[in-house]
Design an enzyme around this catalytic site. Structure first.
Site, PDB file in Angstrom:
ATOM      1  CE  LYS A  36      -4.546  -0.248   2.038  1.00 20.76           C
ATOM      2  NZ  LYS A  36      -5.275  -0.145   3.293  1.00 20.76           N
ATOM      3  CB  THR A 122     -18.102   3.313  12.370  1.00 22.98           C
ATOM      4  OG1 THR A 122     -18.099   4.319  11.372  1.00 22.98           O
ATOM      5  CG2 THR A 122     -19.450   3.265  13.048  1.00 22.98           C
ATOM      6  CG  PHE A 152     -20.951  12.346  10.308  1.00 22.77           C
ATOM      7  CD1 PHE A 152     -21.851  11.425  10.828  1.00 22.77           C
ATOM      8  CD2 PHE A 152     -20.237  13.143  11.187  1.00 22.77           C
ATOM      9  CE1 PHE A 152     -22.047  11.319  12.198  1.00 22.77           C
ATOM     10  CE2 PHE A 152     -20.426  13.045  12.560  1.00 22.77           C
ATOM     11  CZ  PHE A 152     -21.336  12.125  13.067  1.00 22.77           C
ATOM     12  NE  ARG A 154     -22.767  12.315   1.438  1.00 19.44           N
ATOM     13  CZ  ARG A 154     -23.338  13.238   0.705  1.00 19.44           C
ATOM     14  NH1 ARG A 154     -24.485  13.001   0.133  1.00 19.44           N
ATOM     15  NH2 ARG A 154     -22.748  14.412   0.508  1.00 19.44           N
ATOM     16  CG  HIS A 254     -33.560   9.679  -3.767  1.00 19.92           C
ATOM     17  ND1 HIS A 254     -33.898  10.404  -4.892  1.00 19.92           N
ATOM     18  CD2 HIS A 254     -33.037  10.575  -2.898  1.00 19.92           C
ATOM     19  CE1 HIS A 254     -33.601  11.670  -4.712  1.00 19.92           C
ATOM     20  NE2 HIS A 254     -33.056  11.806  -3.507  1.00 19.92           N
ATOM     21  CB  CYS A 263     -21.300   2.854   6.067  1.00 21.57           C
ATOM     22  SG  CYS A 263     -19.725   3.421   5.473  1.00 21.57           S
ATOM     23  CE  LYS A 266     -18.128  -1.475   8.891  1.00 23.68           C
ATOM     24  NZ  LYS A 266     -17.824  -0.659  10.057  1.00 23.68           N
ATOM     25  CE  LYS A 323     -21.673   6.558  -2.171  1.00 22.36           C
ATOM     26  NZ  LYS A 323     -21.903   7.629  -1.225  1.00 22.36           N
TER      27      LYS A 323
HETATM   28  C1  UGA Z   1     -22.904   6.535   4.529  1.00 20.56           C
HETATM   29  C2  UGA Z   1     -23.417   7.842   5.156  1.00 20.56           C
HETATM   30  O1  UGA Z   1     -24.246   8.547   4.210  1.00 20.56           O
HETATM   31  C3  UGA Z   1     -22.245   8.739   5.577  1.00 20.56           C
HETATM   32  O2  UGA Z   1     -22.751   9.899   6.243  1.00 20.56           O
HETATM   33  C4  UGA Z   1     -21.344   7.948   6.543  1.00 20.56           C
HETATM   34  O3  UGA Z   1     -20.206   8.705   6.921  1.00 20.56           O
HETATM   35  C5  UGA Z   1     -20.867   6.682   5.842  1.00 20.56           C
HETATM   36  O4  UGA Z   1     -22.022   5.892   5.451  1.00 20.56           O
HETATM   37  C6  UGA Z   1     -19.990   5.917   6.817  1.00 20.56           C
HETATM   38  O5  UGA Z   1     -20.485   5.501   7.859  1.00 20.56           O
HETATM   39  O6  UGA Z   1     -18.784   5.839   6.596  1.00 20.56           O
HETATM   40  P1  UGA Z   1     -21.976   5.805   2.106  1.00 20.56           P
HETATM   41  O7  UGA Z   1     -22.102   4.406   2.601  1.00 20.56           O
HETATM   42  O8  UGA Z   1     -20.713   6.226   1.447  1.00 20.56           O
HETATM   43  O9  UGA Z   1     -22.212   6.856   3.307  1.00 20.56           O
HETATM   44  O10 UGA Z   1     -23.126   6.024   1.041  1.00 20.56           O
HETATM   45  P2  UGA Z   1     -24.547   6.731   0.972  1.00 20.56           P
HETATM   46  O11 UGA Z   1     -24.505   7.821  -0.024  1.00 20.56           O
HETATM   47  O12 UGA Z   1     -25.070   7.064   2.303  1.00 20.56           O
HETATM   48  O13 UGA Z   1     -25.434   5.542   0.354  1.00 20.56           O
HETATM   49  C7  UGA Z   1     -25.597   4.305   1.033  1.00 20.56           C
HETATM   50  C8  UGA Z   1     -26.565   3.429   0.300  1.00 20.56           C
HETATM   51  O14 UGA Z   1     -27.897   3.928   0.423  1.00 20.56           O
HETATM   52  C9  UGA Z   1     -26.311   3.306  -1.215  1.00 20.56           C
HETATM   53  O15 UGA Z   1     -26.500   1.974  -1.599  1.00 20.56           O
HETATM   54  C10 UGA Z   1     -27.369   4.194  -1.836  1.00 20.56           C
HETATM   55  O16 UGA Z   1     -27.740   3.810  -3.129  1.00 20.56           O
HETATM   56  C11 UGA Z   1     -28.528   3.993  -0.861  1.00 20.56           C
HETATM   57  N1  UGA Z   1     -29.484   5.115  -0.853  1.00 20.56           N
HETATM   58  C12 UGA Z   1     -29.125   6.344  -0.406  1.00 20.56           C
HETATM   59  C13 UGA Z   1     -30.780   4.876  -1.289  1.00 20.56           C
HETATM   60  O17 UGA Z   1     -31.151   3.759  -1.706  1.00 20.56           O
HETATM   61  N2  UGA Z   1     -31.686   5.911  -1.254  1.00 20.56           N
HETATM   62  C14 UGA Z   1     -31.348   7.154  -0.795  1.00 20.56           C
HETATM   63  O18 UGA Z   1     -32.224   8.041  -0.781  1.00 20.56           O
HETATM   64  C15 UGA Z   1     -30.031   7.368  -0.373  1.00 20.56           C
END
Ligand code: UGA
Length: 463
Positions: A36, A122, A152, A154, A254, A263, A266, A323
């Site tokens: 790495k 976390t 927090f 994403r 959505h 995240c 888990k 995503k």
């Molecule tokens: C998530 C949180 O949004 C962050 O705030 C947090 O810091 C992070 O976990 C973490 O704990 O490290 P992330 O997993 O990167 O972030 O992705 P998100 O954008 O939150 O999406 C998570 C999942 O939810 C994806 O599969 C997305 O498609 C789905 N999703 C999200 C939906 O199906 N509908 C929505 O309206 C929003």
């Protein structure tokens, strides 16, 4: 300027290190994986995150960011040490703190002078005290404090989330530690970002409670979508109107194929275990997990009812990451949906802008683009809302398909437009029958303003 060491150059560690160095701190990112370090030394980033490579490069050039395998030297010269190692779920789904323990022991051995030890990964409530006891046991005389500073951010919009957060949460065990942490985040104070000063236990709980609530919102809207399907309503309109109520907010409403990623799956599971261990059964969260599992399977049922049977059908899957704007497929809905489609007799042709293999999923024909995937297909199944799928040429797409059907798991296309293009189209809680021509304009005007986001906000579900 604060001297910072970040232990662990995974996703959280690297983003944290790069951003904190950009804030003007001197940061050393430590890892025990020589491969790495070699990759990072060449200026390459081991995963896909928009803007991270440039940020790392810029701060290295300015001598504010460096990489090292020497934990002893990096810890002894640091004012603040961030622990950003993985906490993967163990066989029972509990967060495994093995790496956190190991790193805490190494920090205890090498810290020199007043040191603040911060958990950034976390971690379950109580981890702060665990780290504290490891340090105290090994170095009773040492001058240190423990802080919980959950992230927090994403995937796909991590830099923006870190640089312009809704809030920063600092759980500290003393005023002295709080003052140093304020220095670490000084540029955000200038931006008037709310900084939540609290206890270590509160900070740990805030992180889990936030992620679980977002997951709950998604499972809730997915169930509303399923009811919309049954009663002939349109979930996109329902969610939009719900979101206009400031108490609800339009974010994370959505409907789709269920949440995935490293995240939410888990953390929701871990929180049910944290509650259970404390003697409490977290029923709403148990339901969130169950609904999410069922929602993924529901996409397969939808494909089946569109096509009659999946036996010998060719399905063109668009997008397999959990995503857009990430190459991460951990716990992605594609990992359960694709094998189930295959089990029921379908052949998969797939395309994703950054991924061309799925662990544990074989016999997939990986294609060069959406049009290539649709060749000879009976159905297009859009699973991840990458920008390049938002403006498809339906004439071209349909020309080579065996049957023009489209399963839009992210509701990015309007059922009426799809009908005009000659497609049988089904969304998630959104169908042709549920839309009305006199209600269309309003919906379209509003949709056009935020359904085609700028590239850097492609996964920004906050808007
Ligand atoms: C998530 C949180 O949004 C962050 O705030 C947090 O810091 C992070 O976990 C973490 O704990 O490290 P992330 O997993 O990167 O972030 O992705 P998100 O954008 O939150 O999406 C998570 C999942 O939810 C994806 O599969 C997305 O498609 C789905 N999703 C999200 C939906 O199906 N509908 C929505 O309206 C929003």
């Amino acid at each position: 300027m604060v001297n910072i060491t970040v232990v662990g150059t995974g996703y959280v560690g690297l983003v944290t290190g790069a951003c904190l160095s950009d804030f003007g701190n001197r940061v050393v990112c430590v890892d025990n994986d020589p491969k790495k370090l070699e990759t990072l030394g060449r200026g390459e980033i081991p995963f896909y995150e928009p803007g991270l490579k440039e940020l790392v490069e810029m701060n290295r050039t300015r001598n504010r960011l460096s990489f090292s395998g020497d934990i002893a030297a990096s810890v002894s010269s640091a004012d603040v040490v961030f622990i950003a190692v993985g906490t993967p779920p163990d066989e029972q789904g509990h967060a495994d703190l093995k790496y956190v323990r190991e790193v805490a022991a190494a920090i205890a051995e090498h810290m020199d002078g007043y040191t603040i030890v911060v958990t950034k990964s976390t971690v379950p409530t109580g981890t702060g005290s665990l780290v504290d006891s490891i340090l105290r046991e090994r170095r009773p005389e040492a001058d240190f404090d423990v802080v919980s500073n959950p992230e927090f951010l994403r995937e796909g919009s991590a830099i923006g989330d870190f640089m312009r957060p809704d809030r920063v949460v600092i759980g500290a065990s003393s005023e002295r530690a709080m003052d140093v942490m304020e220095k670490v985040y000084r540029p955000l104070y200038l931006l008037r970002t709310p900084i939540m000063r609290t206890t270590v236990a509160n900070a740990e709980m805030i992180k889990y409670a936030s992620n679980a609530f977002l997951a709950l919102k998604i499972s809730y809207i997915n169930e509303i979508a399923n009811v919309c399907d049954a009663v002939g309503a349109d979930v996109t309109v329902v969610a939009r109107a719900m979101g206009l109520d400031g108490r609800i907010s339009p974010k994370f409403l959505h409907a789709g194929p269920g949440y995935g990623g490293s995240c939410f799956p888990k953390d929701t599971l871990a929180l049910t275990h944290i509650a259970e261990k404390a003697g409490y059964r977290f029923r709403t969260l148990e339901a969130v997990l169950e609904v999410n599992r069922l929602q993924q399977m529901r996409m397969v049922d939808k494909a089946k009812s569109l096509l009659g049977s999946l036996e010998n059908k060719v399905i063109a899957v668009l997008g397999v990451t959990f995503k857009p704007s990430t190459d991460d497929v951990r716990d992605a809905p594609s990992l359960t949906i694709l094998p189930e489609l295959q089990r029921q007799g379908a052949t998969i042709r797939a395309h994703d802008p950054v991924v061309s293999a799925l662990p544990g999923v074989d016999n997939v024909t990986w294609c060069s683009d959406a049009y290539d995937a649709a060749r000879g297909a009976d159905c297009v199944l859009l699973l991840t809302e990458w920008n390049e799928y938002r403006d498809l040429d339906f004439e071209k797409l349909g020309a080579t398909m065996r049957d023009k059907t489209f399963l839009d798991c992210r509701n990015i296309y309007n059922p009426r437009d799809m009908k005009q293009h000659g497609f049988r189209h089904v969304g998630v809680g959104r169908s042709f029958e549920a839309s009305a021509p006199w209600a269309m304009d309003d919906v379209l005007i509003r949709e056009s303003s935020d359904s085609i986001p700028a590239p850097e906000t492609v996964s920004d579900r906050r808007s």
